[in-house]
Design an enzyme around this catalytic site. Structure first.
Site, PDB file in Angstrom:
ATOM      1  CG  ASN A   7      65.147 -23.189  44.062  1.00 43.18           C
ATOM      2  OD1 ASN A   7      66.216 -23.368  44.657  1.00 43.18           O
ATOM      3  ND2 ASN A   7      64.464 -22.070  44.158  1.00 43.18           N
ATOM      4  NE  ARG A  84      68.249 -19.972  43.473  1.00 42.13           N
ATOM      5  CZ  ARG A  84      68.041 -19.665  44.735  1.00 42.13           C
ATOM      6  NH1 ARG A  84      67.319 -20.451  45.502  1.00 42.13           N
ATOM      7  NH2 ARG A  84      68.555 -18.574  45.246  1.00 42.13           N
ATOM      8  CG  HIS A 173      68.210 -12.454  45.252  1.00 41.87           C
ATOM      9  ND1 HIS A 173      68.261 -11.538  46.270  1.00 41.87           N
ATOM     10  CD2 HIS A 173      67.716 -13.595  45.793  1.00 41.87           C
ATOM     11  CE1 HIS A 173      67.804 -12.094  47.381  1.00 41.87           C
ATOM     12  NE2 HIS A 173      67.481 -13.353  47.111  1.00 41.87           N
ATOM     13  NE  ARG A 232      70.068 -14.336  54.507  1.00 38.13           N
ATOM     14  CZ  ARG A 232      69.825 -14.549  53.222  1.00 38.13           C
ATOM     15  NH1 ARG A 232      70.563 -13.977  52.291  1.00 38.13           N
ATOM     16  NH2 ARG A 232      68.841 -15.340  52.844  1.00 38.13           N
ATOM     17  CD  GLU A 376      64.302 -16.408  42.096  1.00 37.26           C
ATOM     18  OE1 GLU A 376      63.322 -16.473  42.864  1.00 37.26           O
ATOM     19  OE2 GLU A 376      65.469 -16.440  42.503  1.00 37.26           O
TER      20      GLU A 376
END
Ligand code: ADP
Length: 389
Positions: A7, A84, A173, A232, A376
């Site tokens: 990742n 990923r 996601h 964010r 994940e």
């Protein structure tokens, strides 16, 4: 089968070597500060202690070569490598085995995620060069959302502009939401049909999943849209951008930085992007921290119902990721706001801390409420097994 899961982020490279027969993680770690002074690696084997070692990582390629040396040093086979990839653009509705064409496409769509896709492609390149006999698979965060209906993914902008620039909702996601769906249904023995998956971490998104298909999600063209996140903004009136530029005198880059790195919970609380600090502040009566948590709860509940509309109802909510798995207070704040919809959680069950899937539904609740730790890496490893195994 041993799968190496990679990742790569803008300045980091996380990795795990997973044995899919036993689900044991043989080794895992993270190369940090890649391309920045003071780079180092944290590494652990067989669940043992994590060691931190300074190591020179001018580029992601250097970090990947270092990781491969470490992993091959374990003397175990590497039967496949899963990567990923943040943005699959308009190309990857499913995970795919890497060839030159796939890699070219990952780079072609990179303008949609410039901080991620280029380095991810470089890492795939490095792995292929170092171990040409091992297959590589790319698993895109956006793939899961390919099933969204046009009413969810299309923006009401001029068609020719959207077509030319590939503007639409891609979401993010996806690998996590796909895992959450799978783990939820294992837990409920297939009784879940309309799931609201709440991936709440430093980046957060919700996904409406109906019988395994993403029907809508809160992130958009980029991961800036939707929920209030650590730093964010989430959704704001798009005209705020023009106003900041025309009246505030900010440049495009400054607004980009403001909205991605200086907003969200950090801006609201004025102290931190981490909910642990904000909860501690609220406990002491800090008004900004209190409003930050209330707004996080309100917006998340509001968007939960927006997601529910995509399925015309929901039967299960699954809380996941850093906040969703670890913050009873945030779960409570969200569910409290949904009480008028009949959502109830059990306070005692909600307070339990564990790494397992657990049911926190309260008596008389209209829907089942679960906490589902996401994984994940395991989802990526399953994809590698399916394609290469
Ligand atoms: P990322 O998006 O970087 O993968 P994570 O899913 O690991 O992030 O989530 C990290 C965030 O989770 C932290 O910034 C913090 O806000 C939150 N978090 C982690 N542990 C707790 C906790 N015990 N209580 C409240 N919030 C927590």
């Amino acid at each position: 089968m041993n799968v190496l899961v990679i990742n790569a982020g803008s300045s980091s490279l996380k990795y795990q070597l997973i044995d899919l027969t036993t689900q044991e993680v043989h080794a895992k770690g993270n190369c940090e500060r890649i391309g920045i002074e003071g780079s180092f690696i944290t590494h652990s084997e067989h669940g043992g202690e994590t060691e931190r070692t300074p190591a020179p990582f001018p580029t992601h390629r250097d970090a990947s070569e270092y990781v491969l040396d470490l992993i091959t040093g374990l003397g175990l086979s590497i039967d496949g490598i899963g990567h990923r990839v943040v943005q699959g653009g308009w190309y990857f509705p499913k995970s795919v085995v890497v060839d030159d064409e796939v890699l070219a496409k990952v780079r072609e769509v990179a303008p949609l995620a410039p901080l991620h896709n280029y380095v991810e492609a470089d890492v795939v390149d490095a792995m292929r060069a170092a171990m040409p006999e091992v297959g590589n698979v790319v698993v895109c965060d956006t793939s899961f959302h390919y099933s969204m209906p046009e009413t969810s993914w299309r923006y009401a902008l001029p068609r020719d502009v959207c077509d030319r620039l590939h503007i639409r909702k891609y979401g993010a996601h996806g690998t996590s939401h796909r895992y959450i769906w799978r783990a939820t249904n294992e837990f409920t023995h297939g009784e879940t049909h309309k799931l609201i998956s709440l991936h709440l971490g430093s980046g957060s998104s919700l996904c409406a999943i109906e019988d395994g298909k993403s029907m809508d999600t809160t992130m958009g063209l980029t991961p800036l849209d939707g929920l209030i996140m650590g730093t964010r903004t989430g959704t704001v009136d798009p005209a705020t951008v023009f106003y900041l530029e025309r009246v505030g005198g900010y440049t495009v880059d400054e607004v980009d930085t403001m909205m991605n790195k200086q907003s969200g919970l950090l801006a609201l609380s004025g102290i931190s992007s981490d909910t642990r600090d904000i909860e501690a502040g609220a406990e002491k009566g800090d008004e900004n921290c209190i409003i930050a948590l209330e707004m996080f709860g309100y917006r998340t509940a509001q968007l939960t119902l927006e997601m529910a509309q995509a399925m015309e109802g929901f039967d299960t909510m699954a809380f996941s990721a850093g906040i969703g798995e670890n913050s009873p207070l945030c779960r409570e704040k969200i569910c409290e706001r949904l009480a008028w919809q009949g959502v109830r959680i059990d306070k005692e069950k909600n307070a339990v801390r564990s790494g397992e899937v657990r049911d926190i539904t309260g008596e008389g609740s209209s829907v089942r409420v679960l906490v589902v730790p996401t994984n994940e890496e395991l989802m990526i490893a399953y994809d590698v097994q399916e394609l290469l195994g």
